[in-house]
Design a protein around this motif. Structure first.
Motif, mmCIF file in Angstrom:
data_model
loop_
_atom_site.group_PDB
_atom_site.id
_atom_site.type_symbol
_atom_site.label_atom_id
_atom_site.label_comp_id
_atom_site.label_asym_id
_atom_site.label_seq_id
_atom_site.Cartn_x
_atom_site.Cartn_y
_atom_site.Cartn_z
ATOM 1 N N GLY A 189 -4.637 -1.198 6.677
ATOM 2 C CA GLY A 189 -4.358 -2.565 6.262
ATOM 3 C C GLY A 189 -4.901 -3.601 7.214
ATOM 4 N N THR A 245 -3.914 5.559 -0.305
ATOM 5 C CA THR A 245 -4.667 6.434 0.599
ATOM 6 C C THR A 245 -4.095 7.833 0.498
ATOM 7 N N THR A 295 -14.352 -5.727 8.120
ATOM 8 C CA THR A 295 -15.079 -4.485 7.839
ATOM 9 C C THR A 295 -15.242 -3.601 9.059
ATOM 10 N N SER A 321 -14.653 1.643 8.712
ATOM 11 C CA SER A 321 -14.338 0.641 7.700
ATOM 12 C C SER A 321 -13.240 1.117 6.756
ATOM 13 N N HIS A 322 -13.366 2.351 6.265
ATOM 14 C CA HIS A 322 -12.370 2.883 5.342
ATOM 15 C C HIS A 322 -11.049 3.145 6.060
ATOM 16 N N HIS A 376 -14.048 6.873 -0.887
ATOM 17 C CA HIS A 376 -14.041 6.225 0.414
ATOM 18 C C HIS A 376 -13.370 7.172 1.412
ATOM 19 N N ARG A 388 0.831 -1.200 0.000
ATOM 20 C CA ARG A 388 0.000 0.000 0.000
ATOM 21 C C ARG A 388 0.871 1.257 0.000
ATOM 22 N N ARG A 416 -9.896 1.302 8.504
ATOM 23 C CA ARG A 416 -9.284 -0.025 8.611
ATOM 24 C C ARG A 416 -8.573 -0.387 7.303
ATOM 25 N N GLN A 417 -9.199 -0.072 6.186
ATOM 26 C CA GLN A 417 -8.575 -0.348 4.896
ATOM 27 C C GLN A 417 -7.274 0.429 4.745
ATOM 28 N N PRO A 443 -6.701 0.976 -5.564
ATOM 29 C CA PRO A 443 -7.236 0.736 -4.216
ATOM 30 C C PRO A 443 -6.145 0.597 -3.147
ATOM 31 N N ARG A 444 -4.879 0.497 -3.560
ATOM 32 C CA ARG A 444 -3.786 0.435 -2.584
ATOM 33 C C ARG A 444 -3.438 1.803 -2.020
ATOM 34 N N ARG A 481 -8.654 5.860 -1.184
ATOM 35 C CA ARG A 481 -9.286 6.435 0.009
ATOM 36 C C ARG A 481 -8.795 7.857 0.218
#
Length: 483
Positions: A373, A271, A377, A366-367, A319, A233, A369-370, A268-269, A292
């Protein structure tokens, strides 16, 4: 202090079917195994509100409040040079304090974009000390060493600023900030060496380009390629201030976000922190790529960066997560208040509501957490990680006049003082509002004492600061067409 257990909640937020009452949550080996009706509450039992543990999606783990170092309400372009006074005296305790404060404010995970190393350790050794601090607190972290190779003082040739200052001050700035950087290959290699040392179940190592204005095209392309090859990421700042917007428009006529898409950085990796000055079509590109955006309301207000198009970004499919950025509104690292602040600023006007408060809370978790990593959810459901925040609902609902939706009380008045427990991967890391085994006040007092001595090495910078700040202000305002 076990990875298996159970938790009673008089109220929950975060179950798939919505807010519930009188629930019993069980877990084994850090994974939720049952969420069921607990039946009538026994007389006198404490009321509690249980929700998913929070995720601070953008932070720099600053040891003490930055305003204590004379940064109050400086714009970023002067604030960043000033923060050299807060260079950590040593890595472990300097990370332990902010990570402990994060846990006490309800966080189960923190994104550590490491921009101010102590300079006393090899980068890998320093990362190991930060990971040790996170392990001692019990948090999950993402660690992204901030890497950069250009524009150390302003968004362009620093000579234009240095020539306006007396020679001794210019030399001081050159020696303090304008040091040669490592090659792109070496910067990427260092990140991967850090990953070899600390990557694991509780630590996700990411590439951390400081921002497009601080990274050469060669470095950004190399990161994009390596991220695509390895799946690692990427975490970076984007369009935080009006001066960065101006730089982006001059440097990338095709558009800075289009440039990032062209070199393969958007995915999607990725932020992106802030995006305060992103335009609608740029938000569309970010949304289409699945990136994100992390908004940092307290920091944006302190640094006078602007509020940002948070509602529009969310409406366009971005996100959106929440970060403290090491500069919470009350300089206390209170993640709960930062979530409330973001909702208050962007949640709507009059009878027009941008989103439901519950959706905003749960999606930001949730976002977040993404971004860090983390698996799962964040929902309170069987099979999800056992990561919980438990609040004292008796104190939150202090008047107890009538039934009120818990989410309304949360957004109206919750803060870190309502935190009873934080559970991460099934393990209690905060109990009755305290961190077992960590004396945060003692750690902070030691940091204060050490800083009172270490800050003296910057006496010349502090003495000459009024001239330095005026020169930085003049350059940035002229660059932005303000004078």
């Amino acid at each position: 202090m076990t990875h298996s257990g159970e938790l009673y909640a008089s109220h929950t937020i975060g179950e798939p079917q919505g807010a519930q009452k009188r629930r019993l949550i069980r877990w084994q080996q850090g994974v939720i195994t049952a969420v069921e009706d607990a039946g009538p509450a026994a007389p006198g039992i404490q009321r509690t509100l249980v929700m998913p543990a929070l995720a601070n999606a953008h932070d720099h783990v600053r040891p003490l409040p930055m305003s204590s170092f004379g940064t109050a309400f400086l714009p970023l372009e002067a604030w960043l040079p000033r923060t050299v006074l807060a260079t950590p005296p040593e890595a472990y305790k300097a990370a332990l304090a902010p990570l402990a404060r994060a846990a006490l404010s309800g966080c189960g995970a923190v994104m550590v974009h490491y921009t101010r190393p102590s300079g006393k350790l090899d980068p890998v050794e320093e990362a190991c000390e930060v990971a040790r601090a996170a392990r001692d607190v019990g948090l999950k972290i993402a660690f992204a060493p901030a890497i950069r190779d250009r524009n150390p003082l302003v968004y362009g040739d620093e000579t234009a600023v240095l020539e306006t200052l007396p020679p001794d001050i210019a030399t001081l700035l050159r020696d303090t900030y304008c040091r040669p950087s490592l090659s792109p290959e070496r910067l990427i290699e260092t990140t991967e060496q850090i990953a070899e040392a600390i990557q694991g179940h509780m630590v996700d190592v990411q590439f951390g380009p400081a921002g497009v204005q601080w990274c050469s095209d060669e470095l950004l392309r190399a990161i994009a390629r390596r991220s695509a090859e390895t799946g690692r990421r990427v975490h970076m700042h984007l369009l935080e201030t009006p001066y960065q917007r101006r730089w982006a428009d001059l440097t990338f006529p095709q558009g800075i976000v289009s440039y990032l898409k062209h070199i393969g950085m958007l995915s999607p990796r990725l932020t992106l922190a802030h995006c305060v000055h992103a335009r609608p079509h740029e938000l569309d590109i970010i949304a289409d790529a699945g990136c994100r955006i992390v908004t940092n309301s307290g920091s944006n207000l302190h640094l006078r960066s602007g509020l940002g198009p948070v509602a529009d970004a969310r409406r366009r499919g971005c996100h959106v997560a929440i970060g403290v950025d090491g500069q919470a509104f009350d300089e206390d690292d209170d993640m709960i208040r930062e979530i409330r602040l973001a909702n208050a600023l962007h949640g709507g006007t009059g009878f027009t509501q941008t989103w439901s408060r519950q959706d905003f809370l749960l999606q930001s978790i949730s976002h977040g957490r993404q971004a860090v990593g983390m698996p799962g959810t964040g929902k309170i459901a069987v099979g999800e990680p056992a990561d919980f925040l438990q609040l004292d609902y008796d104190r939150l609902d202090r008047d107890r006049i009538m039934e009120v939706e818990p989410v309304d009380l949360f957004f109206a008045r919750a803060n870190l003082r309502h935190v009873l427990q934080v559970i991460v991967a099934g393990k209690t890391i905060v109990a009755q509002g305290y961190l077992p085994g960590i004396d945060l006040q003692a750690v902070e007092n030691e940091l204060r004492s050490t800083y009172r001595q270490s800050v003296r090495r910057f006496d010349a910078l502090s003495r000459d600061w009024p001239l330095i700040e005026a020169a930085l202000a003049q350059w940035n305002m002229a660059y932005n067409g303000c004078c």
